[in-house]
Design a protein around this motif. Structure first.
Motif: not given
Ligand code: ADP
Ligand code: ASP
Ligand code: MG
Length: 441
Positions: A375-401
């Protein structure tokens, strides 16, 4: 101001470490209460005293006496006293301790002697009273902390004591039998002492200059985190950012006492300040930190119209309860549900029995287990203020294959957890770090 300082095994590993602690305390007289851990590793490949004591207990049970492992413990403590040039009858104390260990034949008692001996030596070195937590940290017969009782016992024991050294990691149940906290538990003792003396600050001294944005063993030289909230800390330490034990948060959070993580080897570094509430001056970053842990199993269930079936989840959870298995997450969709469980609970056929019983209880169309999930957790109060955090996360993981095995976007807006195969763990952490904290040099 009252400061409580906990020094981990990384700081008490040898005589030089004790002397370093003496200097740190001497520089600030507000540092009045000191909690110590058993000596840890002096170098890669060295043994922690706590591990040697677990081995000593096995020697005792197998052969009637402690042997080589305990001899190594004796060498460690004798060396510390010698290096300090301290006048202290360590031979006498070690002989007495050995007799007590062999008479008690109790694992927790044996293992607790690491902190006990470190505490006795530190108290003598600093010339301040030693407090044995056996009389002041109270657990029940199952080893669960009795928080209120402990608070009043510790308060009473430390009342009128201007300074004290307290051994970490253990306490006793009402019958007086020694009980241990989980590994890394001296952090909890430090937090309990901080609450009991109404400290202004709980300083937790270790071998890194505060919390880093991810595990330095995976990403070399990650950026440091200057400030964290208790909730962020809890999320990060729960999933393996094991700078501070996750249960150490509760006593100080209730009392609103901030924690500072500091480096014994670089005492002038600022470290990380952990505050009861998110900072009024939030960082620009979407993500505060990344943590992760291996050895989970995901049980996946599918059934059409699961959502409409009254009591479905209840019947699944009833099976877990009957088998006394706890879960970490239960992400669910309309027709699917997953259970994320610590694999240690599923050994020796327990997984097969669990699948069978859940199958019988809810008759799913599909049920299968995915083993060796990290399990990998990405944590931060800033996530609710920054739109698109989960999109960036999943794109990064996808790029890593990397193939994602499980997603849980907690309801807290503070945390997104993904599950990946063990083999992909380090690669995923690096990819996520690079995405949110920029490429490393
Ligand atoms: P102590 O003996 O002082 O209690 P620990 O070994 O329990 O020390 O904790 C400190 C260690 O935690 C560091 O040496 C580091 O390897 C590890 N660690 C894991 N995750 C992180 C993180 N996010 N930031 C800093 N250190 C981390
Ligand atoms: N000495 C114990 C351990 O190694 C407790 C601690 O260090 O906090 O886990
Ligand atoms: Mg620790």
């Amino acid at each position: 101001m009252i400061k409580v300082c906990k020094f981990g095994g990384t700081s008490t590993a040898d005589g030089m470490g004790f002397a370093r602690i003496g200097r740190i305390l001497g520089r600030d007289l507000e540092r009045r209460y000191v909690v110590v851990s058993a000596p840890g590793k002096r170098y890669g490949g060295d043994a922690k005293v706590t591990d040697l004591l677990y081995a000593s207990h096995r020697e005792l049970i197998d052969g009637g006496h402690v042997r080589d492992a305990y001899a190594k413990v004796e060498v460690r403590f004798t060396g510390i006293v010698r290096e300090l040039g301290l006048e202290f009858d360590i031979a006498g104390l070690l002989a007495e301790t050995k007799d007590e260990i062999e008479a008690a034949r109790e694992e927790a008692f044996t293992v607790s002697r690491g902190e006990y001996l470190a505490g006795r030596i530190m108290a003598a070195y600093l010339s301040v009273p030693f407090l044995d937590p056996r009389g002041a940290v109270r657990m029940d017969a199952e080893g669960k902390l009795l928080a209120e009782e402990t608070d009043s016992l510790l308060r009473a024991a430390l009342k009128g004591k201007d300074r004290a050294v307290i051994a970490g990691f253990y306490g006793a149940d009402p019958s007086g039998m020694v009980r241990l906290f989980p590994r890394g538990g001296s952090d909890i003792t430090g937090a309990l002492v901080a609450r009991a003396v109404s400290a202004d600050l709980y300083e937790n001294w270790t071998d890194v200059s505060g919390f880093l944005a991810c595990d330095p063993r995976i990403v070399p030289g990650p950026v440091g985190i200057e400030q964290l909230s208790f909730r962020e800390l809890r999320e990060l330490s729960y999933l393996g950012a094991d700078v501070l034990h996750s249960d150490a948060v509760f006593p100080v959070r209730e009392a609103g006492i901030p924690i500072r993580i500091l480096n014994t080897f670089r005492p002038d570094d600022g470290g990380t300040l952990i505050l009861p509430a998110p900072s009024a001056r939030p960082s620009e970053r979407a993500v505060t930190g990344i943590a992760g842990k291996k050895n989970f199993t995901v049980i996946h269930l599918e059934k059409s119209l699961m959502n409409g079936e009254i009591g479905f989840a209840h019947r699944v959870l009833a099976v877990l309860k009957r088998r006394r298995i706890s879960f970490e997450h239960i992400p669910s969709g309309i027709d699917a549900m997953s259970l994320v469980i610590d694999s240690a609970q599923l050994k020796n056929g327990a997984l097969e029995r669990l699948l069978e019983e859940i199958g019988a209880a809810v008759l799913p169309e599909k049920i299968y287990a995915i083993a060796d999930v990290a399990l990998i957790a990405v944590v931060g109060h800033g996530m609710s203020r920054n739109v698109g955090t989960s999109a960036r996360l999943f794109q990064a993981i996808a790029r890593a294959g990397v193939n994602v095995r499980m997603i849980d976007q907690g309801s807290s807006e503070l945390n997104i957890t993904v599950g990946v195969d063990h083999a992909d763990y380090e690669r995923t952490v690096r990819a996520v770090y690079d995405e949110f904290f920029g490429k490393r040099a």
